[in-house]
Design a protein around this motif. Structure first.
Motif, PDB file in Angstrom:
ATOM      1  N   SER A  47       0.704  -1.554  -0.285  1.00  0.00           N
ATOM      2  CA  SER A  47      -0.312   0.215  -0.147  1.00  0.00           C
ATOM      3  C   SER A  47       0.576   1.088  -0.032  1.00  0.00           C
ATOM      4  O   SER A  47       0.706   2.192  -0.339  1.00  0.00           O
ATOM      5  N   LYS A  48       1.838   0.889   0.414  1.00  0.00           N
ATOM      6  CA  LYS A  48       2.694   1.683   0.916  1.00  0.00           C
ATOM      7  C   LYS A  48       3.679   2.543  -1.337  1.00  0.00           C
ATOM      8  O   LYS A  48       3.611   4.046  -1.423  1.00  0.00           O
ATOM      9  N   PHE A  49       3.833   1.489  -1.858  1.00  0.00           N
ATOM     10  CA  PHE A  49       4.681   2.190  -3.301  1.00  0.00           C
ATOM     11  C   PHE A  49       4.116   1.593  -4.077  1.00  0.00           C
ATOM     12  O   PHE A  49       3.842   2.511  -5.294  1.00  0.00           O
ATOM     13  N   MET A  50       2.725   0.954  -3.621  1.00  0.00           N
ATOM     14  CA  MET A  50       2.016   0.767  -4.934  1.00  0.00           C
ATOM     15  C   MET A  50       0.366   1.271  -4.731  1.00  0.00           C
ATOM     16  O   MET A  50       0.337   1.075  -4.237  1.00  0.00           O
ATOM     17  N   LYS A  51       0.830   3.012  -4.663  1.00  0.00           N
ATOM     18  CA  LYS A  51      -0.274   3.575  -4.177  1.00  0.00           C
ATOM     19  C   LYS A  51      -1.958   3.035  -4.598  1.00  0.00           C
ATOM     20  O   LYS A  51      -3.194   2.910  -4.482  1.00  0.00           O
ATOM     21  N   ASN A  52      -1.535   2.459  -6.026  1.00  0.00           N
ATOM     22  CA  ASN A  52      -3.224   2.306  -6.185  1.00  0.00           C
ATOM     23  C   ASN A  52      -3.709   1.100  -6.908  1.00  0.00           C
ATOM     24  O   ASN A  52      -4.718   0.803  -7.304  1.00  0.00           O
ATOM     25  N   TYR A  53      -2.341   0.625  -6.416  1.00  0.00           N
ATOM     26  CA  TYR A  53      -3.343  -0.948  -6.606  1.00  0.00           C
ATOM     27  C   TYR A  53      -3.906  -1.041  -4.772  1.00  0.00           C
ATOM     28  O   TYR A  53      -3.427  -1.270  -3.745  1.00  0.00           O
ATOM     29  N   LYS A  54      -5.028  -2.176  -5.375  1.00  0.00           N
ATOM     30  CA  LYS A  54      -5.505  -2.306  -3.796  1.00  0.00           C
ATOM     31  C   LYS A  54      -5.911  -3.984  -4.150  1.00  0.00           C
ATOM     32  O   LYS A  54      -6.079  -4.249  -4.836  1.00  0.00           O
ATOM     33  N   ASN A  55      -5.827  -4.356  -3.251  1.00  0.00           N
ATOM     34  CA  ASN A  55      -5.360  -5.913  -3.336  1.00  0.00           C
ATOM     35  C   ASN A  55      -7.166  -6.626  -2.475  1.00  0.00           C
ATOM     36  O   ASN A  55      -7.196  -7.148  -1.465  1.00  0.00           O
ATOM     37  N   GLU A  56      -7.716  -6.579  -4.231  1.00  0.00           N
ATOM     38  CA  GLU A  56      -9.391  -7.219  -4.184  1.00  0.00           C
ATOM     39  C   GLU A  56      -9.098  -8.952  -3.352  1.00  0.00           C
ATOM     40  O   GLU A  56      -9.789  -8.777  -2.858  1.00  0.00           O
ATOM     41  N   LYS A  57      -8.399  -9.476  -4.031  1.00  0.00           N
ATOM     42  CA  LYS A  57      -8.168 -10.839  -2.892  1.00  0.00           C
ATOM     43  C   LYS A  57      -8.156 -10.620  -2.109  1.00  0.00           C
ATOM     44  O   LYS A  57      -7.977 -11.869  -1.348  1.00  0.00           O
ATOM     45  N   PHE A  58      -6.783  -9.956  -1.508  1.00  0.00           N
ATOM     46  CA  PHE A  58      -7.062 -10.139   0.378  1.00  0.00           C
ATOM     47  C   PHE A  58      -8.243  -9.616   0.481  1.00  0.00           C
ATOM     48  O   PHE A  58      -8.854 -10.521   1.361  1.00  0.00           O
ATOM     49  N   LEU A  59      -8.792  -8.806  -0.104  1.00  0.00           N
ATOM     50  CA  LEU A  59     -10.109  -9.046   0.941  1.00  0.00           C
ATOM     51  C   LEU A  59     -11.431  -9.451   0.942  1.00  0.00           C
ATOM     52  O   LEU A  59     -11.480 -10.204   1.855  1.00  0.00           O
ATOM     53  N   ARG A  60     -10.464  -9.971  -0.207  1.00  0.00           N
ATOM     54  CA  ARG A  60     -12.228 -11.243  -1.020  1.00  0.00           C
ATOM     55  C   ARG A  60     -11.674 -12.392   0.929  1.00  0.00           C
ATOM     56  O   ARG A  60     -12.771 -12.659   0.809  1.00  0.00           O
ATOM     57  N   TYR A  61     -10.592 -12.849   0.559  1.00  0.00           N
ATOM     58  CA  TYR A  61      -9.963 -13.750   1.649  1.00  0.00           C
ATOM     59  C   TYR A  61     -11.035 -13.468   2.947  1.00  0.00           C
ATOM     60  O   TYR A  61     -11.821 -13.964   3.818  1.00  0.00           O
ATOM     61  N   LEU A  62     -10.994 -12.481   3.763  1.00  0.00           N
ATOM     62  CA  LEU A  62     -10.745 -12.125   4.706  1.00  0.00           C
ATOM     63  C   LEU A  62     -12.372 -12.234   4.664  1.00  0.00           C
ATOM     64  O   LEU A  62     -12.503 -12.754   6.307  1.00  0.00           O
ATOM     65  N   ASP A  63     -13.266 -11.679   3.303  1.00  0.00           N
ATOM     66  CA  ASP A  63     -14.413 -12.028   4.281  1.00  0.00           C
ATOM     67  C   ASP A  63     -14.897 -13.554   3.800  1.00  0.00           C
ATOM     68  O   ASP A  63     -16.259 -13.779   4.769  1.00  0.00           O
TER      69      ASP A  63
END
Lengths: 197, 197, 197, 197
Positions: D115-131
């Motif tokens: 999230s620091k160096f890749m400002k616009n990369y949203k880690n959607e897959k990870f959020l899905r995993y959490l869900d």
DNA sequence: TATGAATGAGAATTCATTCAT
DNA sequence: CATGAATGAATTCTCATTCAT
């Protein structure tokens, strides 16, 4: 005071080195490290004084063209009339080329490329230089010395182009075929009196 | 026979594509892959027709300058005398620029660089083109129409330079300030009659 | 005495600046010159107080973790029993994050990297922090309050991890979805009572 | 078909090499040339498959997280109820870590930096995993098995964090202190039944 | 102590050219 | 002949660290 002097020295040293290297190899074929070596500084030092390689070239134009411009204005001012000024312009321009081959080559060759890779760089100094010619013409037209129908925008380019092509020949040749004064006089005479017998 | 024709076609297609790409971006900024794409061939195919990137540029000069040369010779031949020929030269040269902006830009800008990065390439065609001007002058001198003291080696460069700077202006500008014929006539008249009233 | 105080001041100022810069950009993307600027000192001054860039990060951990540790020990000591202590741990940890986003982010993100690039740095302070949790557990087990089969080495990580992931969410989000107390209470309650109805 | 296979092979080979190198040295300390060497390709080849170094990392996340996600969904689907699913989640997650240390380390350590160096990369897959965790909770709440007051957004992070911190310990340690199954069972039991006797 | 100009090693990326298919 | 994936040399620019002042 001393430090400021040193910094300016280094800036100048880099600019001078770059002028030499660019003139010899062309902008693209010149490596920043070569410029650094020529200037006797480390590669990184270049970037303390210039944003990037492009800006070295731009700075050369800005700095040198200003000198050229100032010098020409000064030289012309001592001439009595438009005819003498035009002759003087040719003399001074070609003389300048002879004394500054590196710079001349840069302006000759690389300047022409600049509009390609430096899209937003407008060469205002150069345009100002061209306008000196137009002003001489206009002055002469107002005095009734030059024909009214001569269009300044065309004339300034034609006159400059004639001198420029001549000097390009010198810059690129290793040997010099013609004497500077002869060439300058010939060229200004073409324009002033025409070539017809 | 058909294959030979196809080969020639592809060679021409690449040359045409390269002219377009070089003119747009300049030689150094142009990529071989862009030329290939523009020509509709694979990158590797370029190397079946040309030794390397440099030689594409050289070939453009050779091919195009030959056409320019032939055309100029033909156009001049129908003119009765040196004065008309000189006027014609200006007309044809500027007209050519207008109709072939890409090529014109290449010759303008890249030709000047060529001597830098292509050490052994002698631009004979271009020198021949310049000599057409010298020949017109000499013809006129022999006929007593032009002054004897005009030095052909200087004159040809001055005349060409005047036209060239004018066309450089057009090539780099988006808008065209002056009419081609007006410019051609003005420039040849400067040289023929001078600018003095 | 005054000088010693000044030295300590500058040391702290640099550390504080580094915390801010590292938190904002990450360790690798942060430049020493940025830290110097933020701290209001010269680049070279940094190296009078710290061996190198790595050691700035290490020092932050050492200094800050000591404070965190001391604070937590103090806060826990006033709690009567293990259950209250565990609840308190969660409260204090999350509250700390809220009040020290920069430091929290550093510990969250950069601490995890530290083992990679700083081969020999053992994060003892952090391990000591984790052990506070294990000690609460053991105390409770000895008192018969917590199940005997809970393995401290696993529990301390699970409990810390739960809090840590929660705070990571806060640190990286711009908006705060949940109240600190709610989250702390929920998390300690998961572990204390389970989630089954 | 064969070519497509070869290209895909090379893409995978680079991704695998990058996973290994990033895991070992961290993203920033890893050099593209190392990845190339590890993958057995030339440096330039990397750039035929990936835009730049950042995108290699992003691609790893995308590809691997998809596999992780698919696998978890499949594994959970065969479990009868929420309690079993939660236990299963812990088992599968920790097992996965054990079998894919390199990938685990990347997700552990580098994901957090992303999230620091890749400002616009949203880690959607990870959020899905959490869900997936939140969904298990909600299912249990609807069935009356889990307490209504548990907030899914907090719980999913706490549960994941507990597992994650545990696996981070394994990933960074050279020796493994606890058995995977023991750890998974302990952790799911903390959440399900609490730790109180 | 403090400074900050200078250093130069190092790294990502590009692209002309090749060659197996 | 044609292809285009692969190569790897080459180059710009960055930035941690040093050291003369």
């Amino acid at each position: 005071m001393k430090e400021v002097k040193n910094q300016r020295d280094k800036y100048d040293k880099i600019l001078q080195a770059a002028t030499k290297v660019f003139a010899k190899k062309g902008f693209f074929a010149s490596k920043v490290s070569e410029i650094a070596k020529e200037a006797g500084v480390a590669d990184g030092t270049i970037y303390l004084y210039f944003e990037n390689k492009d800006h070295i070239l731009i700075s050369i134009f800005e700095e040198k063209m200003q000198l050229v411009l100032d010098n020409m204005v000064k030289e012309l001012s001592s001439e009595p009339g438009p005819i003498e000024k035009l002759k003087k312009f040719a003399q001074v321009h070609l003389k300048l080329i002879e004394g500054n081959k590196d710079m001349a080559e840069l302006i000759q060759v690389e300047l022409r490329q600049s509009s390609k890779f430096m899209k937003n760089y407008k060469n205002e100094k150069f345009l100002r230089y061209l306008d000196l010619i137009a002003e001489i013409l206009k002055e002469g037209q107002e005095m009734g010395i030059f024909k009214r129908e001569i269009i300044p925008g065309i004339f300034k380019r034609a006159f400059f182009g004639a001198l420029d092509e001549m000097s390009r020949f010198w810059v690129l040749s290793t040997k010099k075929y013609y004497d500077i004064n002869t060439a300058a006089d010939q060229i200004s005479s073409y324009f002033l009196k025409g070539i017809c017998a």
